[in-house]
Motif scaffolding. Structure first.
Motif, PDB file in Angstrom:
ATOM      1  N   ALA A 362     -16.091   3.572 -11.281  1.00 27.20           N
ATOM      2  CA  ALA A 362     -15.358   4.161 -10.493  1.00 27.20           C
ATOM      3  C   ALA A 362     -14.623   3.567  -9.539  1.00 27.20           C
ATOM      4  O   ALA A 362     -13.981   3.467  -9.999  1.00 27.20           O
ATOM      5  CB  ALA A 362     -15.364   5.819 -10.968  1.00 27.20           C
ATOM      6  N   GLN A 365     -13.619   0.051  -9.960  1.00 33.67           N
ATOM      7  CA  GLN A 365     -11.971  -0.650 -10.830  1.00 33.67           C
ATOM      8  C   GLN A 365     -10.948  -0.993 -10.420  1.00 33.67           C
ATOM      9  O   GLN A 365     -10.454  -2.306 -10.327  1.00 33.67           O
ATOM     10  CB  GLN A 365     -11.810   0.094 -11.867  1.00 33.67           C
ATOM     11  CG  GLN A 365     -13.199   1.100 -12.404  1.00 33.67           C
ATOM     12  CD  GLN A 365     -13.686  -0.006 -13.335  1.00 33.67           C
ATOM     13  OE1 GLN A 365     -13.045  -1.130 -14.207  1.00 33.67           O
ATOM     14  NE2 GLN A 365     -15.173  -0.217 -13.509  1.00 33.67           N
ATOM     15  N   ARG A 366     -10.354  -0.320  -8.987  1.00 34.32           N
ATOM     16  CA  ARG A 366      -9.030  -1.006  -8.338  1.00 34.32           C
ATOM     17  C   ARG A 366      -9.686  -2.473  -7.966  1.00 34.32           C
ATOM     18  O   ARG A 366      -8.708  -3.786  -7.979  1.00 34.32           O
ATOM     19  CB  ARG A 366      -8.922   0.334  -7.104  1.00 34.32           C
ATOM     20  CG  ARG A 366      -7.052   0.402  -7.250  1.00 34.32           C
ATOM     21  CD  ARG A 366      -6.999   1.892  -6.416  1.00 34.32           C
ATOM     22  NE  ARG A 366      -7.680   1.584  -5.132  1.00 34.32           N
ATOM     23  CZ  ARG A 366      -7.468   1.338  -3.874  1.00 34.32           C
ATOM     24  NH1 ARG A 366      -6.325   1.176  -3.829  1.00 34.32           N
ATOM     25  NH2 ARG A 366      -8.660   1.853  -2.680  1.00 34.32           N
TER      26      ARG A 366
END
Lengths: 382, 382
Positions: A362, A365-366
């Motif tokens: 998580a 991701q960006r």
């Protein structure tokens, strides 16, 4: 100690960057005076089968290794008569030949795709009959990054595939026909074996290709599970023990929709799918390869942060292929680690890679999206 | 881009190892053909004030920097006329002179020990009278690792201290007398400032010395607290802005028993107390120095693992001084990262360092004891 390395590509360059802090000096033999490793170590410019170059190469070398598997057999033989060479010659011979490789896997109980040896056009037609379509014609030796391969979807593709892989001549050729495997994903396992026989394995990696070239890798492979990791380690360990292997060995596997696992090929060296380990593992594949061939204790292959009290992180590696973005664009992405190889741009050429590390997927991701976007804008892959 | 570096010691070597992955090529100027950086980049062998050597050094260089602060002023001046040089010349001038340095700190509201300029034996006696004992006589310029210093415990030590620092001549000398500071510990803060004026700071470091030489460093400094970190960053930031600084700047501070903070000295370069950042920070001091002087975006100075979702880890760095253990002894310690500089053994010489990283200090203790034990057995420090 001086470590001699046949080949001066990016794998050699990254080996040099890992070896200098250990107090090792690296010497490369490569025909290209502008090869990537030239900036990171001593370079002997010469062909691999050039006696004078080999003589200069081995002078004062404590141990020799290689960073590509297509070392001419004669050069490898000459070397072993003059200096300790790891990985051993038999591993090179097996890894250079798709048929020997598959036979080796099968003899150790490791599944592979169905395959047939092929050496004539007539033999190819018969083999296609036997395996059925779709199937893939491959050169037994010297293929890489999808080169030297052609897909056969119907029996009428036989002649076109022959011409694509062999050329228009119709004499004998060393080929292999493989049943095409419907797989969910490609996994690779990277193991290392020391001179004392001790082994260690990195977390298995999930690899995604584009146009036959590795595009990005994720480690540990998402959702893999401990049982599958163990299965991959056992397979890699069996191959290493069978070959009395020393150094880093990579095996690529197809993971099938039904959960099956088929070995695709092995690389008797550090591997593109392990580049994340520079930052993402406690000890990188490059350092561990050098530790192994030099007879030093192996380093931890666990994810960085997991050696003591942490759960260990995750890593993603993106290849920079063909065209490179301005380095400032990558460096502006928080935590993005840039690795350029000092190579000129050329379509399909691996010019560098970018690694991201985080505690969880998580958290990646960006930044992964930002890396992709910069690479796409540059016109390279992915 | 080619980055020119004056000096080819271990700091230059580690800069080269950080620069190659960025696609930078490093060229060093050093009088010693066997200097540590020679194995990691191009080396021009020559004196820093040798015009022909400087000419060859700057040819094709995009930006020049240095890895030691005792660059001859004339060489620095010549360079700035031929190529962009960072950090700027005025920072070099201030950092080269203990008196200018302390005046700079004080002009920016940063406390220092009480001090007096001294240039004659008579002047020394008067200054000792003024500051009281104990105090320390130091050369204003060219001191390092405790060299060029003598402690004065009673007024009768004055002549001995003069002889120790200046020699038996009694003519004028450029000296500084400092009140001796009773401090709890030494801290260092390492900041980096880009060409665009942006700044970033590493977590402050606690340093322990032995015989005037850094023995080990711990980052972040245990029990520091956010307010003290901010105070150190503000001080370092004020100095960087005042000097219109570009690159990595290190300032050493004494933390007093009562909680006070006195600046000791600055180094206009990457610093021994920041070596842990190679593995322990998101982006090392070496890479950040290169990013800054090349006008690239700065990298994160946070502890590794803290960029996204993690709390960030801790690091310890141990110098290998004088005698080195067999590398296999260090490499056998789980997670120990070895960095050798390629130097021959000599008493008091920094030969390499070892870094440990973990999520918490508790996770470091056993391995730190193992590293110490190996270094002690080798007969080196600590």
């Amino acid at each position: 100690m001086i470590v001699g390395v046949l080949g001066g590509g990016q794998l050699g360059r990254m080996m040099a960057l890992a070896g200098l802090p250990l107090g090792l000096r690296l010497r490369f033999l490569d025909p290209d005076p502008g090869c990537p490793a030239a900036e990171a170590g001593e370079l002997i410019v010469g062909r691999y089968d050039e006696p004078a170059a080999l003589q200069r190469f081995v002078r004062g070398v404590g141990v020799a290794t290689y960073e590509f598997e297509n070392v001419p057999a004669a050069a490898a033989r000459w070397l072993t008569e003059h200096v300790a060479v790891f990985p051993p010659q038999n591993a090179l011979a097996v890894a250079q030949d798709r048929v020997l490789e598959k036979r080796c896997f099968r003899s150790l109980g490791i599944g592979t795709a169905e395959f047939e040896e092929v050496d004539t056009l007539g033999g190819l037609a018969a083999a296609v009959d036997k395996l059925g379509t779709p199937c893939v014609l491959k050169t037994r030796r010297f293929g890489y990054d999808g080169k030297g391969q052609a897909v056969i979807r119907t029996p009428s593709d036989v002649r076109g595939a022959w011409d694509a892989v062999v050329g228009t001549r119709t004499g004998d050729a060393d080929l292999e026909l493989e049943a095409m495997v419907e797989f969910d994903r490609e996994l690779s396992i990277i193991g290392v074996r020391g001179r004392d026989g001790r082994m260690a394995f990195y977390p298995a990696i999930e690899n995604s290709h584009s146009g036959g070239i590795l595009s990005f890798s994720v480690a540990p492979a998402p959702g893999l599970g401990e049982a599958r990791q163990q299965e991959l380690e056992r397979a890699c360990g069996r191959v290493m023990e069978h070959l009395d292997y020393v150094g880093v060995l990579t095996i690529e596997f197809f993971e099938l929709a039904g959960g099956g696992l088929l070995a695709n090929e092995m690389a008797p060296r550090v591997h593109n799918s392990g580049h994340w380990s520079i930052e993402g593992a406690e000890c990188s594949q490059f350092e561990n390869h050098l530790r192994a061939v030099c007879g030093l204790p192996l380093g931890s292959t666990r994810m960085a942060g997991s050696e003591t009290d942490g759960p260990g992180g995750v890593s993603m590696m993106f290849n920079i292929v063909g065209r490179a973005p301005a380095s400032r664009e990558i460096l502006a992405i928080p935590g993005a680690r840039l690795h350029m190889y000092g190579k000129a741009e050329r379509a399909g050429r691996k010019l560098g890679h970018v690694t991201l590390c985080a505690d969880t997927f998580a958290g990646l991701q960006r930044r992964a999206a930002a890396v992709r976007s910069v690479l796409e804008r540059a016109g390279g892959r992915p």
